[in-house]
Design a protein around this motif. Structure first.
Motif: not given
Length: 737
Positions: A525, A540, A542-543, A546
């Motif tokens: 990140t 994106a 901070y994927w 998910l």
């Protein structure tokens, strides 16, 4: 004082009860509202106009239909007034003549059907051309000309043979002199240049005219101009073989006939052997094994085998070649040479290690090369070894209900090795079978540089599916492959989606997700945030969030059940995209995912794409059947002591599949017709060939006739599947018990 309504007396000449019924009929059917009255007048006017038009176009058939209609309507009216219906009048009253509107609509439908049938008959037969010779090559040679008729030899010419000789499908045909549309331009027909036309039905403008014209150089050889308004079936006949098998090697068409004969030989006894009254179980099992082996034989006929990598000179050369190419132990030096790891010094092979130094070939290198070059022999030996150990272990130490963890682990490891070696042994068996078949040759005479020479060829020579498979043959192959392959996959997906097995514990799922998220936040990140150029890239970065969301959804929706999650996601994803997208993905995107140097034929990609697509829809059909089975059936199977496999094979699946027979057959019919989509991705199935006919110079613009032929072809195929479905439903008692 109240005034009573006066009695209606519009039909004083009829009995009182009939007057009442007629008054009620007029009120209910005509004068109940002004909208109804207007509608009856409108449809009556339209019916009269249609009848007048059809009487002018086809007086005999229209008058006959009108008379039958009037007689049947009168029969229904009279019997209704008398309250005495027979079977015919009652059926007509309930289904066709229950009111004025339906009576007239019935007449219009019958007239429309007859008009369509006559129009199609005139187009497809009466005014059609059945000559399979292109107009540019169609000729007629005068045989005789007298006062009564002109007789010709009509057919095609082959310019490679002669431009003045009819060699293609010569047939004799005579035209009556009375059918001449105009006298010949030159009375010395056959001796001087002349031209004339025949019209067999001069009063019918839709009927074709055949015109002849010759030149002074060849006065008895005429060009033929066929003017017709019907179908040109000659284009279909001339391209019939191409529509069926497309570019399949014409010298190898015996393979297709062999497949047809094989299926016929299996199908004929199937109609008797699988009946409930047939008691010979051994013959039924033998036929079942024959059906299971038939795909391998069909593949052998239609695909062939690769040429054998050795000279075929008698039985001993074949056995030696199979041993050397499948089971020989002498291949490890060649394997190392190909990898560039061997250097010869004074004729002695030495191994080059990482720092460039040379050393004698180590035992580990020899074992590694041997394993990579002799998997088939190792597979056979491993199968014998692990199979013997498994048999011995099961006999000496039978499996018990409560065993130690180490014993269970040992059995599992032994079973894994047994499966792996069995796969290699099966591949070895297939290669031996392929080489045996490939070593069967025959000698034929072929012209080489204009000189006939004897050439030895394999009987089952290899055929490229991308080139040789096409036309209706490709349609049938795709359909059958998709049906056969999608059925077991669909069953497994349906069972997987409904599975209730113990899933991954929540603590393990969340723990793994947290670890991955922490690693992602610390390692990925920060760099992604620093390199972000837009808000989308910033989000994106901070994927890892998910991962946590997916872990929560996985546990919440599937309770950790990986099998149910995979089956559900697969089914919903495939059902969420159209088939054409899957086909384009298999042709365009799939090759990108393959390792370098690996190539899969387009035909195989399309076959598997259609099969996997159909499996998702079949899984939902089967799931519907499983949900229709009451819980008592599951409980009864459990009470009998059945394990999961026995429960579903003997109790649940037979009932579930019986319920969804119509849905499954309907899906297979749709799959049969959806194979036409492969024409969009450049494969020439029967629709692709039909499209190509219109682009041929000889049959330019001929489109309707091939499409009508295809419609008939698909209708016959769908009707056969529907008939089999009804027979299966009747045998299983679906809808009856």
């Amino acid at each position: 004082m109240t005034t009573l309504p006066q009695k209606q007396t519009r039909f004083n000449f009829l009995p009182e009860d009939i007057q009442v019924q007629l008054n009620r009929f007029i009120t209910e059917q005509i004068t109940r509202s002004w909208i109804l009255t207007l509608w009856v007048l409108a449809i009556t006017g339209f019916t009269l106009a249609t009848v007048i038009n059809r009487v002018q176009a086809a007086p005999l058939s229209t008058i006959l239909v009108l008379v039958v209609w009037l007689v049947t309507v009168t029969l229904v009216v009279v019997n209704e007034l008398r309250h005495k219906h027979n079977a015919l009048s009652l059926w007509l009253k309930n289904n066709m003549y229950n009111n004025i509107t339906n009576a007239q609509i019935s007449l219009l439908i019958v007239l429309g059907i007859i008009a369509a049938v006559f129009a199609f008959y005139n187009y497809a037969w009466a005014n059609a051309s059945f000559v399979a010779i292109p107009a540019a090559d169609y000729r007629a040679e005068l045989i005789s000309a007298d006062g009564r008729e002109y007789c010709f030899t009509m057919g095609g010419i082959d310019t490679a043979v002669s431009t003045t000789e009819i060699v293609t499908d010569p047939t004799e045909r005579c035209f009556a002199t009375a059918d001449l549309a105009a006298p010949p331009s030159n009375l010395a027909v056959g001796q001087e240049a002349s031209s004339f036309c025949f019209d067999q039905k001069p009063d019918d403008p839709e009927n074709g005219i055949t015109c002849f014209a010759s030149t002074a150089e060849n006065p008895d050889l005429f060009t033929v101009d066929r003017e017709f308004t019907g179908a040109n079936w000659g284009a279909v006949e001339a391209n019939l073989v191409t529509m069926m098998i497309f570019r399949f090697n014409r010298n190898e068409t015996w393979r297709i006939w062999a497949v047809i004969i094989l299926l016929a030989v299996l199908f004929v006894p199937t109609t008797f052997v699988y009946r409930a009254s047939f008691k010979n179980k051994r013959l039924r099992q033998l036929l079942t094994y024959a059906w299971l082996a038939s795909p391998l034989l069909i593949y052998l006929f239609l695909r062939g085998v690769e040429p054998v990598p050795f000279e075929v000179d008698g039985f001993s050369s074949v056995t030696q070649g199979i041993w050397d190419n499948t089971f020989a132990w002498t291949g490890f030096i060649e394997e190392l040479e190909e990898a560039g790891l061997i250097t010869y010094v004074n004729g002695r092979p030495l191994e080059r290690v990482g720092d460039g130094a040379l050393q004698p070939i180590s035992t580990w290198t020899q074992i590694r090369a041997t394993l990579s070059g002799n998997q088939y022999l190792l597979g056979v030996l491993g199968l014998l070894l692990f199979g013997g150990l498994t048999l011995l272990l099961n006999r000496r130490f039978p499996q018990k209900e409560h065993e130690g963890e180490l014993v269970r682990l040992g059995r599992m490891v032994l079973r894994i090795f047994l499966i792996i070696t069995a796969v290699f042994a099966l591949l070895a068996l297939l290669q031996v079978f392929s080489m045996l078949i490939g070593s069967i040759t025959y000698t034929r005479e072929l012209p080489i540089n204009g000189v006939p020479q004897e050439v030895t060829q394999p009987v089952f020579s290899s055929l490229d599916p991308d080139v040789n498979w096409g036309g209706f043959l490709l349609t049938i192959i795709i359909t059958i492959f998709a049906i056969v392959v999608s059925f077991p996959i669909g069953l497994l997906m349906a069972l997987g989606r409904r599975s209730k097995i113990r899933g991954i514990p929540a603590w393990l799922t969340y723990g793994a997700a947290i670890v991955i998220a922490v690693v992602g936040f610390t390692q990925s990140t920060p760099a992604m945030v620093e390199a972000a150029r837009s808000n989308l890239e910033l989000v994106a970065a901070y994927w890892p969030i998910l991962i946590l969301v997916l872990a929560y959804a996985f546990q919440r929706a599937f309770n950790g059940n990986v099998l149910a999650a995979f089956s559900t996601l697969y089914i919903e994803f495939v059902r969420g995209v159209p088939l054409i997208t899957v086909l384009f993905g298999s042709i365009i995107l799939f090759p990108i995912l393959l390792p370098p140097g690996v190539e899969i034929l387009n035909t195989w990609r399309v076959l598997w794409a259609v099969a996997l697509f159909a499996a998702a829809y079949l899984a939902e059909n089967v799931r519907g059947g499983l949900q229709a089975i009451p819980n008592g059936q599951y409980e009864a199977a459990d009470s009998l002591g059945f394990n999961a496999y026995q429960k579903y094979r003997l109790i649940i699946l037979p009932q579930a599949l019986r319920v969804v027979i119509p849905a499954i057959v309907g899906q297979f019919i749709g799959l049969f017709k959806d194979t036409t989509l492969v024409a969009i991705i450049g494969m020439f199935d029967v629709l692709g060939v039909a499209n190509a006919i219109a682009a041929q110079e000889d049959w330019l613009g001929v489109r309707r006739e091939p499409y009508i032929f295809l419609a008939l072809l698909y209708f016959v195929g769908s009707a056969l599947m529907t008939a089999y479905s009804r027979r299966l439903e009747k045998q299983t008692g679906l809808g009856e018990r």
